[in-house]
Every structure is written in structure tokens, then in C-alpha cells.
Design a protein around this motif. Structure first.
Motif, PDB file in Angstrom:
ATOM      1  N   GLN A 110       0.353  -1.202   0.214  1.00  0.00           N
ATOM      2  CA  GLN A 110      -0.019   0.351   0.131  1.00  0.00           C
ATOM      3  C   GLN A 110       0.614   1.352  -0.423  1.00  0.00           C
TER       4      GLN A 110
ATOM      5  N   SER B 143       6.783  -0.571 -17.213  1.00  0.00           N
ATOM      6  CA  SER B 143       7.255   0.745 -16.918  1.00  0.00           C
ATOM      7  C   SER B 143       9.206   0.568 -17.483  1.00  0.00           C
TER       8      SER B 143
ATOM      9  N   PRO C 121      13.077  -2.384 -13.461  1.00  0.00           N
ATOM     10  CA  PRO C 121      11.625  -3.029 -13.348  1.00  0.00           C
ATOM     11  C   PRO C 121      11.299  -4.873 -12.707  1.00  0.00           C
ATOM     12  N   GLU C 122      11.915  -5.430 -13.271  1.00  0.00           N
ATOM     13  CA  GLU C 122      11.215  -6.744 -13.008  1.00  0.00           C
ATOM     14  C   GLU C 122      11.823  -7.546 -11.679  1.00  0.00           C
ATOM     15  N   GLU C 123      11.968  -6.087 -10.359  1.00  0.00           N
ATOM     16  CA  GLU C 123      12.108  -6.297  -9.641  1.00  0.00           C
ATOM     17  C   GLU C 123      11.145  -5.145  -9.313  1.00  0.00           C
ATOM     18  N   ALA C 124      10.710  -4.677  -9.790  1.00  0.00           N
ATOM     19  CA  ALA C 124       9.462  -3.618  -9.171  1.00  0.00           C
ATOM     20  C   ALA C 124       8.333  -4.204  -8.024  1.00  0.00           C
ATOM     21  N   TRP C 125       7.592  -3.365  -7.261  1.00  0.00           N
ATOM     22  CA  TRP C 125       7.121  -3.945  -6.303  1.00  0.00           C
ATOM     23  C   TRP C 125       5.703  -3.768  -7.460  1.00  0.00           C
ATOM     24  N   SER C 126       5.102  -2.494  -8.329  1.00  0.00           N
ATOM     25  CA  SER C 126       4.209  -2.444  -8.513  1.00  0.00           C
ATOM     26  C   SER C 126       4.144  -1.931  -9.987  1.00  0.00           C
ATOM     27  N   ASP C 127       3.465  -2.513 -10.546  1.00  0.00           N
ATOM     28  CA  ASP C 127       3.321  -1.830 -12.478  1.00  0.00           C
ATOM     29  C   ASP C 127       5.549  -1.886 -12.593  1.00  0.00           C
ATOM     30  N   GLY C 128       5.184  -2.767 -12.470  1.00  0.00           N
ATOM     31  CA  GLY C 128       6.636  -3.752 -13.766  1.00  0.00           C
ATOM     32  C   GLY C 128       6.285  -3.921 -14.893  1.00  0.00           C
ATOM     33  N   ALA C 129       5.017  -4.261 -15.090  1.00  0.00           N
ATOM     34  CA  ALA C 129       4.947  -4.730 -16.714  1.00  0.00           C
ATOM     35  C   ALA C 129       4.876  -3.195 -17.901  1.00  0.00           C
TER      36      ALA C 129
END
Lengths: 338, 338, 338, 338
Positions: free
Chosen positions: A140, A313, A303-311
Motif C-alpha cells: 500500500q 515501466s 522493472p523486473e523487481e518493481a513492487w508494482s506496475d513493473g509491466a
């Protein structure tokens, strides 16, 4: 507003409509057609709820003639609104790029992201500290800690920061840190929040709701403007349709339409508008070609390690390449980036 | 969750996906198809953001297998949730009718409305004191004064009252007066508000957002349930489509679908679902035939003088006739009204 | 039709609009509002393309006042159209059930299906011989062989048959066998086909296109009616929306709306309207409660072996149970099945 | 294809699914998740109707893994398809512009239009001789007379001509005159027509249906391609959504998406995509920026006198200005117009 009577409407029905209109201090203008009598309502109908007339006997439907928004409309203001954010001018001649990660995840992540977008030429840093998530079980956001990290990233790079505010009671706190307050798509008709940001003077970045019409978006802007905050930036970020290949359907028509209807700056968000990193570049360029004043693009160091919205970014190298293409395009279009 | 690799994916891409999955403490199960390798993710994926995997090289898309909601799901709870509101049981065998005006306009109006709906057989009185209006220039409701008038109407008739709460900070005040808290369609994803009503024990009436899927609605219910308030009532009130003859498209499919997917009570709102008073009766009956646990219907002593939503409000005589038809239908369906 | 001028329109613009209207032999009626001049066009505007006026200088938009359909409208005909198909009356007091498999697959399959639906009480047998399939690689129907098998099933059971016709050139052949010609949703605006079935006298069952408005459906009916074939049956079968849980969103509002706007019979198709066999029963009942004149339901002797649409077909035992429930409901509603 | 079993599925249900899959000569691959068993289907599932498996006991849903189109897909063909129409190359390096009036209205009108668009630099002349109109009372086109006039305009200017064909039986006649056959949006799933144009060798310009997904469009292309005609040009022309300010919502995402998924040329139609002449220019530019291979634009010598679509047609001076801007933009993008 006009009121279309049914072919079967009786004279008494028409009289009742006229009487009702006159109760509001307005005048009527009657036109008899082949089948339908049409009653024009003359006067200031802005605060009238047209649907209330649809319940009267003999009424078929009503049609609003004037736009229901005033302060947001082109007619209200000569020239475009230009909003100055620490020297970055939004809505002026030059194109403005806002970039950064979906969420602030850590000190090193946001600082790294800030340097990446700064070096690539972005003007404003984005990053979410409060995240509206569909699932209560998803991350969150870091909350105030995220706001502090954003402020540190601003210090380090000089980039103004934009971040989302989710509730009216958080407005004062977010104002302490942010240069621009973002209202997310899901909150576009959260009127308490619109009223709250209408009372401060920070610029507000208002994202179109996913099932909101262009008129709905301008009416939500009107809430903020009529509250006294004239620094509103509109954002097209895609609408919900039957198409499932993309996350949303980017409504490119809305960009020139909003520029026609309103004096407010218009920004395109191709990350949310497509949901796919490999469609960001073509849609970003399309936005500029269609007349957008700028873009908001999600960029993440990894981006492959993003916690959100990596797809949706971009990774740094792709963002750099895109920025150099956008810089040339902006120049070609006569709207050079600073 | 499964991860579908592109036909062009390389072994190293597959290895990277596996490594990423394992970082979350989950296991993989690999299936080689004619063209695509499919990676099944085994373990608790509830808090995983599937889209984050879509950015990895070689990934074509991801598909969620489990429903993302837990507490709202049929699997969570044996039997239907029945909510008792001052003796009125919502979600049980009998059909429940909530009726009243869109807005509380005056003492005499709400008292008159309350007596009308009570005498016609309604079980709960509705009325808005805080009104979310598209235009900042429209009537915004009487506020606390409206709440007091509702309480007076409850006193006079014995009917429990339901009224809308628009912001998190207003929850305590509305709780003082209301028997059921209504969350409107525009606030269905106002997460601060969902969190706030999740912390109280008043029943919450959650209206489906106009562009929300059935799953989105259940995820918003999940926010409230996971906060600790198990008294959630779901409401289908129409979605936004290309059809313009009606105000919204009433999604009748959602009624049996929600009953299949969830144990929560499901109410239909044919007033908003059609926007036209002369379509309320057939859609109200359709709701009962499709398995709804009850209805919310707008009724006004004089719809032609209503301050809002007159077009979709029934006048007293039509509501009485409809109630007698609904009573017979409920009886026929084995769900008699008390 | 009315023409709304822009606030910035000049007197010369208004003169040009008037001159253009008068070229069509029509008259104008001018109304000056606060901001907008509104020009009413008086006379027969049926064949006028309103959008042509939108290109004139100073015009903001146009609004059609009269319905664009004539023969299909309630105003055209006193009372409901009742179509007699070999003694089965569609659109009259009694509810009519059309049932059978999606496709005719073999002699034994269609004969078995025909006996099943006949014994359960259906009035008309459906079955596709020509199948519009999204993929060119899917089963396309048995063609004329399928028509012959349908005719044999009619002989065996006495049930009239309904089957789809996909192209104008196939109309004569299909007419030789079928009692009712079905136009599928994808062909609702195939005007050559509409014109072809407008020239025969067989009843036509016209399915609403998946993105067609109620008005579009009635305009397609108008093509057939204006060709001279007055035996048109309308079918609501769900529209395409953002919701993905169901195959389509069944527009229950369309049922009473079509009955208000038109004198033609209206049938609901809960198989296509939901795409899920376990939602057929509640939506079928909802259709009757909302005022439909009948239902079309897919039934297969063994849905798990169906060549198409198995997912939305009922198995015999479930269809029998549903028929007995529908018979009781029709009776309750005062529309007993024969 | 994968088959997701319900959490409640029994071993016998899983056995039944496996048996059914094996009847089609396909293999299964079983994966046990926390709650769901997932059955992968291995083999050529192209002609399988996935929905048929959804009726089996214990099945929750099915998910297709492979794209259902083959010949239309990027995987089928190395490099882009380039279609040569009398020397004009569509789908190659250069941008191609198709322009002309909605309808052929008269000899002088189409000749004048042809000269205007030729001089402004367009490559192909458009004009409708057969017009699909929503109303049977509207102008339906000049028919063969219109085709002859188009041929005369080609003679006079050297521009190849594109015109719509509405029915399978008209294909031979239209082929005699036209250089490109247009399939309109309403006929995108008129399979008899797709089959007919699949059997000739004329290039086919296939417009996306207004409620068709990107995948639906490619499946309709597949009908033509699998018939043996490899000369298919795809056209994005806007989809139907809830937005009413514009006639359609132009799906700009579809342009790069189609280029990713398919080797076929992709053309944008900003006239239909917006419905408003004053939005054509920005959307035309956006199309090029997003990667379209060309544009179709409605141009009329005097739009205010057009018999159809005047509202979305450019007048000559505006078209000339737009062409000079597009020429510069195409040059900038490395895709110069010839």
C-alpha cells in the motif's frame, strides 16, 4: 436546455412544464415541430438538474445545450493556463516530462530512479507513497516515509516531485512534501478529496477516471477550480472498454478535445494507457503529435523487481532512448523541451 | 498464477522467471506446449502482483488462477451471510425493500416519504443527506441536518435508515444516525473510505462502481471485510456502456453471479440501473426473479418537485402498486416479504 | 432536429444554416438562448443526415428530436404484432420457448434434441446449419444437410424450426426449409441480408448486435419492415462491455424498453446473454419478469460433447426442470404457455 | 489451452476432462496448485472450441495460450507484407494517404475531389458507391454508376481507387472497377463476404468492427488469408465506448499492437475515429507517430453540401495544409511519402 415533449403530450402537460420552468425564474421559448413540441429554457440553467424535468407528464427527454462546466471552459479564460512548478512551466510552449517509478520502494531505489530520469532529461519526478491498490493484501505504499524519500530525491536532483494523495485528511501532510498533488483515476469523483485540494494552492494533477467521459473529467476539474485552486493539470490515462489486449484503451481523441474545450494543461500517461512497456514509446509519441503538453511515464531502475506496475515501466536504457526521440519530436513540433 | 512464455523465449528467460518466483518463496511447475512454455506458480499468490512478471524477458502474459478475494468468497463461509438491522434480516429467506427519496429535502418531505414507503410495505428508509453530485453547483445535500431529519423519520415510522457517507472523516458522524452506511458507486474504490467503514460495525451497503467488474466489487468488499467489518451488502446499480437510451445498463447477470461467488447479500437498484421511472417496475421484478435478496427503489412524494433524481423516482401510487406486485412475486418465489 | 450554434457563431453563420435547411424544403424556428442560438428544423427530417449540418461554420452540434424509425415504432401500429408460426403465436398473450442445440451435428443428435425439447414443452426447435464462427478453422455447420435434418425433426415432432441464414444468396434455400429465419448478432447490420429477408414473407428473428444500441436494432428491423416483410421478432442476447466474468452483459433494460418503443415481439436469449449454463435459469426467469414474449435457450442432449457452445447449453434434465419453473412463472405472470 | 478446475473438483471430474482431451488426439499436462488443479492441453488446439470444455463437471474456466490466428500472425511471415497497388506500396517504408469523399455523388463531385486530393499529394482515391447506412431511408449510394465514375476519376488522375463492397454477390462487379476492396466496420464479421473476397486477388482493406477486439480483427483477416488472398490491409477506425463527445473512440493502442502481432499493413482512419473534422489533423499525426503505415481521410470539395459524413470531411484548403504537415512529419519519422 431544451425539453422535448412526447407526440402524445397534451396542452396541459406543456403548461405544467412551463410553470415548472418559471418557478426557477427562467423563461421558455416554444417551438412546434411536426410531431414534437420542443420547449427551450432560456436563462442561467447551470445549477438546474435537467433530469428533474423528465418526470413531468408528457416529457420525452431533455437535452442540455450549454456545457455544464464554466471555470474549466475555454470561454472562461483567454489563452492557455500555464502552471509554474519551481520553474518548470506546464501548459506553455515546451513539452514537460514527468517520470519515475510507480511506487517509492526504498531510499536507494527512488534516488537511483531520480538520477536516471534527471539525466535522461525529465523535468519532474513521480513516485507513489500512498498507493490505491485493488487488493487490500497488496503493498500500500511507504506512506510518510515515502514522502520524505521523495523530498530527499528532489534535494539531490533539483527535480520537483509529484505524488498521489488518496484522502482529504492527508492533503495537509502531502502538501508539506509534494510540489504537485496527484488525484488518481479511482478518486476522480471522490468529491471530498476534490474539495480538499480545491482549498490549497498546490498544483493538482487530475487523472481521468476509467469510465469517465471528457465532460466528467472537466466537471471534476470544476470542483477544484470553483474551490479556488486554479492550478489544475488534466491527465488522459486510458479508459475501460471491451478490449483486453491492452490494460486500458488510451483515448487519444481526448487530448485535442480537452485542448479545445478547456484552457488547462493536458498530459498523456502512456504507461497506464497501455499497461505494456513495449507500447509506451509509440503512444508517447502519438500524444505529442496530438497536442499534449507533456507526458507521465513510469520508469524503474529494474522493472523486473518493481513492487508494482513493473509491466508498464521502462528500464533506464529504454527511457533514455525514448527521451532522445521525444526531444527531437518536440523540437520538430515547435515545442522544444527545456 | 500461470506465466505464459513467448514462443521465442530462451532457456535463460525461463530460468530468470523461475528465480524470480522462488524469491517469493513459491514453487514452479513447468509445462512445455507446442509453441509456448507455461510456468505454473504454486503456493499462496494472493499478495503477488501478477503484472510484475510481465516485464521479464520472454514473458508473453500472466493469468491469475485463484480468485483474488478471500473473505468475500463462497469458499470462506458456509451458508449465506444474513445481516440483522433492527430486526430486518437482509440476505435471509425474505425479500427486503429499501425505499425513499434520493435526497432529504425538508422535514415534511422526508416524513411524508417515510410514511408512504412504510405503509406500502417497505422495510428500510433511504434518503441522502450528503449527495455526490457531478456538478459543484448542484444541491449537495442538507448534511447533518438531513441526518437528524432521517432519525426523526425513523422514530416516526420505526423503519431503519440507510444513508450515504462520502468521506472517511464523516464516518463517525454518519454512524451516530444511520443504521446502514451507503458507499456510492463513485466511491467504490475510495480506499480510505473503505478502510474507515471497515473499522466500524455498522452494516455497509456497497454500490458497484459504474465501470467496475464483478471482481472489482468483491475486492472492494474485501477491503471492508478484511478491516474487520463483516456486515457488507452488495448492490448492483447498473454499469456504463455505449447504450444511451437508459442512464446505465443494469447488469442482471451480476445478481446470480455474485450469489455464486460470494456469501454476501445482493440488492438490486432499478432506479439507478435504468434512470427512468417507467422501467423501474419490470427491472425490479427481474431482480427478484434472478435471485436478488432485495431492492432499493427511489420514491418521492412528488417526483416532479424532487431536487434530484426525480426522473428515476416513483410517485406514491405507482410505488404502492409495484409493492403489491412484488409482494405476490416474492411469495411465488418462496421468499415472502415480512 | 435542432441545430445548436456555438456561442461564437456570427449572424452570417446562422443565415447559412437557415439557407441550407430551406434547400431541403424545411422550415426553421429560431430560439436565442443566453449563450447559444438554437435552430429548430420543422418538417419531415426522417431522411436527413443530421451530421451534415455539423460541418457548417458556427455549428456546435445537432440533436435529433424524432425517432429515426417509423414502421417499427409503437406509434405506427395500434396493439402488439403477433406472428403466427404454424399455430404458435409469438408476441401474443402466451410465452413462447424456442430451444435446441447450437449446431445441427447429426441426424440422431437433432432428432434426440427435438424430442427432448418437445417433451419438456418447448414450442419451436432451434438448430444451426450455417454457423458464423470467429475462426475459419472451426466447424462451420452442416449446410443444406443440416436444413434437411431440421425438417425431418420438424416432421417427427411437429415443432416449427428456426435456423440462421448468413448471406443474402442463401435466403431462398433456407426459406425452403425454415419456419423462421434467424439473423445473427454479427449480421445485424449486414444490409444486403436485411434487404433480402425484407423481400420474403417468412418471419425473421433479428438478434441485437453486440455493440448495437436499442435504436440501432430498431433501425435494422426498419430495413426489413420497409422492404415489405412485417414479421419481425426482436431478440436481446447480450452486449459487449468491460465485464469479463460473463460472455456478454445481458441488457435486461432493453426488454421493457423495446416493448415501449415498438410493437414487435421481444425474445430473450439467456444462453448467449450469459455464456454460462449455470446462469441461464435465473436470467431466463428475469426475462419473463421483465416482460419478454419468450425465450431462446440452447439445449443439447450431451453438452459436454457439443461441437459448439456447450458451455452455454443446458442438459436435458436441467432444461426440463427449468421448463417446469418457467411454466409456473408464466402462469403467475398471466402469460401461460400453451 | 489450459483448463482450470474448481477447488471442489473431484478426481473423477479430472479424469473426465482428460478423457475428453484425449478424444481430440491431444495430450494433457497436470499441475496441482494450492487450490486449483490446472490441466494443460498439449498439441494443436487451433480448431478446438475452448468453451466446450467449460461445461464439464468441475471445470471453472479455460484459458487459451496460443493466438487463434496463424497466417495473420507475425510468426507466420518474416518481414512486413507490402502490397503493391498500381505502383503504390502499402506497408513499406513510405506513408500512404487514401483520401476522397465518403460517397460518390456525381461526376463533377468525384472528379473535382480526385483532382484536389491528387494535387495535395494523396496516393489513392476513396469514394463510396455502395453505402451501408443505418437508415433504410438514407442515400444508399449510386451503385454501379458510382463505380464507373470512380474509374473515370482514376483515368483522369492516375490514382488507384478504393471502394466498399457490401455483399458477397457484388464482389465480381466491384472487382471490375476497384483497385482495393473495402470491407466496412459493420461487415467485419460478415463471413460470407470475407469468404468471397478471400477467393479473389484484389487487395482487401478490412476495417475493424466497432465492437471488435484486436484479436477479432485478426481473425477476420484470417478468414480472407486462409481463403487464399494474402493482400489484406488492416484499418483502425475507432471503437464504440461510453464516450459521446466523439463519434467513436480511436484506439491508438491498436496501431502498434497490430504491428506487433501481425505482418499486415495498418492504416488509421481519423475521420471515422473522431467523427469531427476539427479533430482529424491531430489524430492523423498521432497515427503516424504511433507507427501507422498510412491514413484514410475523408475530403469533400464542399463538406457543407456532402450527402453523407460532411461533419467528418475536410475541405480542400484544410486537407492541403494537413498534407503538407503530414509530409514533413513522415519525413521526420523516416517514412517519406512518395
Amino acid at each position: 436546455m431544451i425539453i422535448v415533449m412526447k407526440p402524445s403530450a397534451k396542452p396541459a402537460d406543456i403548461q405544467q412544464v412551463i410553470a415548472r420552468v418559471e418557478q426557477f425564474g427562467l423563461k421558455v421559448h416554444i417551438s412546434e415541430g411536426e410531431a414534437h413540441t420542443v420547449i427551450g429554457v432560456v436563462g442561467d440553467t447551470q445549477s438546474l438538474d435537467q433530469r428533474n424535468f423528465e418526470v413531468l407528464d408528457g416529457v420525452e427527454r431533455t437535452v442540455r445545450i450549454s456545457q455544464p462546466f464554466k471555470v474549466a471552459s475555454r470561454e472562461f479564460r483567454e489563452g492557455d493556463t500555464v502552471i509554474d512548478v519551481n520553474g518548470v512551466k506546464i501548459g506553455g510552449r515546451g513539452i514537460v516530462i514527468m517520470a519515475g517509478p510507480c511506487s517509492v520502494e526504498s531510499r536507494s531505489q527512488i534516488l537511483e530512479a531520480a538520477h536516471i530520469v534527471k539525466e535522461a532529461g525529465a523535468h519532474i519526478l513521480r513516485g507513489g507513497a500512498y498507493k490505491p491498490r485493488t487488493s487490500p493484501y497488496s503493498f500500500q505504499g511507504l506512506g510518510e516515509e515515502g514522502l520524505k524519500l521523495l523530498a530527499e530525491a528532489r534535494e539531490a536532483t533539483g527535480l520537483p516531485i509529484i505524488t498521489e494523495v488518496m484522502g482529504a485528511s492527508e492533503v495537509p501532510l502531502v502538501c508539506e512534501y509534494a510540489d504537485i498533488l496527484q488525484i488518481g483515476a479511482r478518486n476522480m469523483q471522490n468529491y471530498r478529496l476534490l474539495q480538499a485540494v480545491g482549498k490549497v494552492q498546490k498544483p493538482v494533477f487530475l487523472k481521468r477516471g476509467m469510465s469517465s467521459t471528457i465532460q466528467d473529467l472537466l466537471m471534476s476539474a470544476e470542483y477544484i477550480l470553483s474551490g479556488g485552486n486554479y492550478n489544475v493539470i488534466l491527465c488522459e490515462r486510458g479508459i475501460r472498454t471491451f478490449e483486453t489486449y491492452t490494460r486500458n484503451t488510451f483515448d487519444i481523441n481526448a487530448i485535442p478535445a480537452l485542448k479545445q474545450l478547456s484552457h488547462l494543461p493536458v498530459i498523456g500517461d502512456p504507461s497506464h494507457g497501455t499497461g505494456k512497456w513495449d507500447l509506451i514509446a509509440p503512444i508517447a509519441k502519438a500524444c505529442l503529435a496530438a497536442g499534449a503538453d507533456g507526458l507521465m511515464i513510469e520508469v524503474h531502475p529494474r522493472p523486473e523487481e518493481a513492487w508494482s506496475d513493473g509491466a508498464q515501466s521502462l528500464k533506464p536504457s529504454r527511457f533514455e532512448r525514448l527521451m532522445s526521440e521525444l526531444r527531437a519530436l518536440a523540437e520538430f513540433l515547435g515545442r522544444p523541451m527545456s
